[in-house]
Design an enzyme around this catalytic site. Structure first.
Site, PDB file in Angstrom:
ATOM      1  N   PRO A 184      -3.883   0.224  18.493  1.00 23.04           N
ATOM      2  CA  PRO A 184      -3.606  -0.246  17.125  1.00 23.04           C
ATOM      3  C   PRO A 184      -3.758   0.822  16.037  1.00 23.04           C
ATOM      4  CG  PRO A 184      -5.712  -1.088  17.923  1.00 23.04           C
ATOM      5  CD  PRO A 184      -5.067  -0.397  19.075  1.00 23.04           C
ATOM      6  N   TYR A 205      -9.130   5.396   7.325  1.00 20.94           N
ATOM      7  CA  TYR A 205      -9.268   5.757   8.738  1.00 20.94           C
ATOM      8  C   TYR A 205     -10.324   6.856   8.807  1.00 20.94           C
ATOM      9  CZ  TYR A 205      -4.866   3.324   9.866  1.00 20.94           C
ATOM     10  OH  TYR A 205      -3.891   2.383  10.063  1.00 20.94           O
ATOM     11  N   TYR A 222       4.213   6.413   9.827  1.00 25.62           N
ATOM     12  CA  TYR A 222       3.360   5.269   9.476  1.00 25.62           C
ATOM     13  C   TYR A 222       4.151   4.186   8.740  1.00 25.62           C
ATOM     14  CZ  TYR A 222      -1.016   2.906   8.315  1.00 25.62           C
ATOM     15  OH  TYR A 222      -2.032   1.989   8.224  1.00 25.62           O
ATOM     16  N   HIS A 270       0.842  -1.196   0.000  1.00 24.15           N
ATOM     17  CA  HIS A 270       0.000   0.000   0.000  1.00 24.15           C
ATOM     18  C   HIS A 270       0.877   1.245   0.000  1.00 24.15           C
ATOM     19  CE1 HIS A 270      -3.971  -1.769   1.716  1.00 24.15           C
ATOM     20  NE2 HIS A 270      -3.381  -2.590   0.870  1.00 24.15           N
ATOM     21  N   LYS A 276       1.479  -0.225  14.821  1.00 27.11           N
ATOM     22  CA  LYS A 276       2.900  -0.353  15.174  1.00 27.11           C
ATOM     23  C   LYS A 276       3.258  -1.613  15.976  1.00 27.11           C
ATOM     24  CE  LYS A 276       4.675   3.152  13.241  1.00 27.11           C
ATOM     25  NZ  LYS A 276       4.338   2.614  11.915  1.00 27.11           N
TER      26      LYS A 276
END
Ligand code: APR
Ligand code: PHB
Length: 393
Positions: free
Chosen positions: A295, A203, A387, A75, A299
């Site tokens: 979460p 998200y 990220y 991704h 990580k």
């Protein structure tokens, strides 16, 4: 009483314990992994599924990335949804790196297969009850298997037994300092036989609470909803789950979820937790045994793998050259990455969840942050580099 001997005794066959055993084997160091659950249980336990670029590189470089390369979904961005808008954060353009979606239990399966193929020793259904002699040069791991007490004598113990394990508790009182934060919510996670409606993770900040759209394969979706910390799963029949997911995610005209049979559902509490230092004498703690992140930043598994990459090098320096510098530096080095991830995970969590009932000021701040992160290249790069994983912290 049966007694075994090895160089490094490893408690726990999660990603941390298994990867450590694998890395030690590549350096010619012997280990035995003791795992309280069955092989079938650890291979099918549904957990997170995002690998940073550095974790993918570690798995591939150490020879356990063959299926990951084939089946992992690369991704290059994520989507942020809020206030009826949707924005893509182009992580790969901003950082040159990407993430790979590959279930934690798939990593666990690959590592178990590699260890067993190399003649490695993993004892399943071996429940560690006590660690002894950690301040001597010959610690002993006491465990129960088939109703019998057994012992594993070793040079070092690696406590990779997760948050509920026994290793952390073997450190004498007063040595460890705990830092923690509880959140007033949990995640309801579902696995659904439904082709993902999008290629990238979404998200979503919604007034009814956070939602996350993720996936495991072109046929399987993985979705999460923010719920109350004491939520009863029985109160969430499938239709209620889909209705709530639709409300929180279908906020953009023309976009809709793909629905399908729900294969699994569970509720996970959220916490931030760190224990320092990560070592006491001959006990080295790694992964969830010493740190937990919510979460939202994806990580957890990456931190577990980063810890044991350091430990692999540190044990190799000791066994090959008698050096203690890397073992002595392990905790301080690992904690730098741990605290960076703690901050990022807390920040993502705070930006995306409904924090308190009726706190309009907090909601306005969240939207202001989301607007900034989706319009400022500098802020978007900051999110992205955290990220996808910072190579050096
Ligand atoms: N004896 C033997 N094994 C034990 C004991 C014990 N007393 N207690 C716990 N274990 C085992 C658990 O059954 C589990 O398989 O230790 C293992 C710990 O593995 P994980 O919980 O997967 O922890 P870790 O390897 O640190 O990986 C961290 O897991 O929870 C996720 O989000 C987290 O992705 C992160 C990852
Ligand atoms: C998952 O796919 O399980 C997942 C993805 C991203 C997260 C957490 C979990 O932040």
């Amino acid at each position: 009483m049966p007694e075994m001997r090895t160089q490094v005794g490893i408690v726990g066959a999660g990603p941390a314990g298994l990867m450590l055993s694998h890395l030690l084997h590549l350096r010619g160091i012997e280990s035995v992994v003791l795992e309280s659950r069955s092989r079938d249980h650890v291979e099918h336990r549904l957990r997170a599924g995002v690998l940073e670029q550095g974790s993918v590189d570690l798995l591939c470089r150490s020879g356990v990335g063959e299926r990951l390369r084939r089946e992992g979904l690369r991704h290059e961005g994520i989507e942020l949804r809020f206030a009826g808008e949707s924005h893509r954060v182009p992580m790969a353009d901003l950082t040159g790196r990407a993430i790979t979606v590959y279930g934690q239990q798939e990593v666990v399966k690959d590592l178990i297969a590699a260890r067993l193929a190399a003649g490695g020793s993993i004892l399943f259904e071996a429940d560690v009850v006590r660690l002894d002699g950690l301040d001597s040069d010959s610690p002993v791991v006491h465990f129960r298997r088939d109703g019998r007490d057994e012992e594993l004598r070793c040079d070092f113990v690696a406590g990779c037994d997760g948050f509920h394990g026994v290793s952390r508790g073997a450190v004498p009182e007063g040595v460890l300092t705990t830092y923690e934060r509880a959140y007033p919510f949990a995640w309801l996670g579902v696995l659904a036989a439904a082709p993902p409606a999008v290629d990238e993770l979404i998200y979503a900040n919604h007034e009814r609470g956070f939602a996350l759209y993720s996936m495991r394969s072109p046929e399987i979706s993985r979705l999460y909803l923010q719920v109350a910390p004491d939520e009863d799963i029985a109160a969430w029949p499938d239709e209620r789950i889909w209705a709530e997911l639709r409300t929180r995610l279908e906020t953009v005209p023309g976009w809709s979820l793909n629905e399908g049979p729900i294969l699994e559902k569970s509720i996970t509490p959220m916490r931030s937790f760190v224990v320092e230092p990560m070592r006491w004498e001959r006990l080295f703690l790694a992964g969830d045994a010493v740190h937990i992140v919510p979460p939202t930043g994806a990580k957890g598994m990456n931190l577990a793998l980063a810890d044991v990459a350091l430990l692999g090098d540190a044990f190799a320096a000791w066994y090959d050259e008698g050096r203690t510098d890397l073992l002595d530096g392990y905790s301080a080095t690992a904690l730098r990455r741990v605290w960076r991830a703690q901050h990022f995970s807390w920040w993502m969590t705070s930006m995306l969840h409904r924090l308190e009932r009726d706190d309009p000021y907090e909601s306005k701040l969240q939207i202001a942050t989301l607007r900034y992160v989706t319009t400022s290249e500098a802020y978007a790069r900051s999110l992205s580099e955290n990220y996808v994983g910072l190579p050096e912290v």
